[in-house]
Scaffold this active site. Structure first.
Site, short mmCIF file in Angstrom:
data_model
loop_
_atom_site.label_atom_id
_atom_site.label_comp_id
_atom_site.label_asym_id
_atom_site.label_seq_id
_atom_site.Cartn_x
_atom_site.Cartn_y
_atom_site.Cartn_z
N HIS A 126 0.83 -1.20 0.00
CA HIS A 126 0.00 0.00 0.00
C HIS A 126 0.87 1.26 0.00
CE1 HIS A 126 -2.90 3.06 0.90
NE2 HIS A 126 -2.11 3.43 1.91
N HIS A 131 1.21 4.87 -2.90
CA HIS A 131 1.52 6.29 -2.71
C HIS A 131 2.68 6.82 -3.53
CE1 HIS A 131 -1.16 7.39 0.64
NE2 HIS A 131 -0.94 6.17 1.14
N GLU A 172 -5.91 9.35 -0.22
CA GLU A 172 -6.24 7.92 -0.16
C GLU A 172 -7.32 7.48 -1.15
OE1 GLU A 172 -4.48 5.75 1.27
OE2 GLU A 172 -3.46 6.75 2.93
N SER A 191 -4.01 0.33 -4.29
CA SER A 191 -3.48 -0.92 -3.76
C SER A 191 -4.57 -1.95 -3.51
CB SER A 191 -2.67 -0.64 -2.47
OG SER A 191 -3.49 -0.04 -1.49
FE FE Z 1 -2.01 5.34 2.76
#
Ligand code: FE
Ligand code: PHE
Length: 281
Positions: A126, A131, A172, A191
């Site tokens: 993730h 990111h 997010e 993710s």
């Molecule tokens: Fe995150």
């Protein structure tokens, strides 16, 4: 689905640790590769072009769990961001402090084969796959640094609950409007296999035009796919709309009722009808 919250000050350890890349086992790299292959295929035509360009530049990601030292060489040449490893949850002050100085904190552990599709806490897949690619984009890189500074300020003002919603609904779970239709830029979606399909293709969730005060009032779910996504027109728009001083905005928003995750207000602009139909699958 994976989630990243702002950490928990209680019992946290704020120290930066070495990634110790050499200590990953063959199984760990194999899990990364499985996740990477699955998501990188799925995200073509779903992720925004800026993310896919970043993923391409971070070519080292395809072979197995990436070595932060190699990622940092690429980031150093593009936007000057760096990745640092931390043990797990860190304090909010440390999280924002790193971000304000263009350091992105990432965990070093990877999920097990039994957890491929669902995690409560962020792992390295993730944190890095989700990111890091956008950290190569100058506009997004600046936004995240501004967010870090804004986090330190929100801590002083006692406004973190409100500001955390902005992180949630942009960094997010954000969507970006493009001439080809909506595209993903949020890491929590990137993710997640299930959510990267659901957020674009499922008729159930609301897709609402970015509205800062509206987001600061909106609660979010950490245990299921989102009921609402907020859609930006560009990273420049995001930067521009979050540039004003939030202190008076926090005071105003604190007086207003919170909004539940699935609520739609009469003032919301539902953006789906403005999108062109998706022609790819
Ligand atoms: Fe995150
Ligand atoms: N403008 C915000 C403030 O004054 C800082 C910020 C920028 C917060 C970008 C989030 C994102 O607090």
């Amino acid at each position: 689905m994976t989630t990243t919250d702002h950490g928990n000050a209680i019992g946290s350890d704020d120290s930066v640790i070495p990634q110790a890349w050499e200590t990953y086992k063959a199984e760990d790299h194999a899990i990364w590769r499985r996740l990477f292959e699955r998501q990188s295929k799925l995200l073509v035509g779903r992720a925004c072009a800026e993310y896919l360009a970043g993923l391409d530049q971070l070519g080292v990601c395809a072979d197995g769990i990436p070595d932060f030292r190699k990622l940092n060489e690429v980031l150093d040449r593009t936007t000057g961001w760096q990745i640092v490893a931390v043990p797990g949850l860190i304090s909010e002050a440390a999280f924002f402090g790193h971000m304000a100085e263009r350091r992105f904190v990432a965990t070093r552990w990877i999920r097990s084969a039994a957890q491929l599709d669902y995690l409560q806490e962020p792992d390295i897949f993730h944190d890095v796959f989700g990111h890091v690619p956008l950290l190569t984009n100058p506009a997004f890189a600046d936004y995240l640094q501004a967010y870090g500074r804004g986090g330190l300020k929100a801590l002083r003002l006692g406004a973190l609950d409100m500001l955390a919603r902005l992180y949630w609904y942009t960094v997010e779970f954000g969507l970006l409007r493009t001439p080809d239709g909506p595209r993903i830029y949020g890491a929590g979606i990137m993710s997640s296999k299930g959510e990267s399909i659901y957020c674009l293709d499922d008729p159930h969730p609301n897709r609402i035009a970015f509205d800062l005060k509206r987001i600061l009032r909106t609660r979010y779910r950490i245990d299921d796919f989102q009921e609402t996504y907020f859609v930006i027109d560009s990273f420049e728009q995001l930067m521009g709309e979050t540039a004003p001083d939030f202190a008076p905005i926090y005071r105003q928003v604190a007086e207003l009722a919170e909004i539940e995750p699935g609520d739609v207000l009469p003032t919301d602009i539902l953006v789906d009808r403005l999108f062109d139909g998706r022609t790819d699958t």
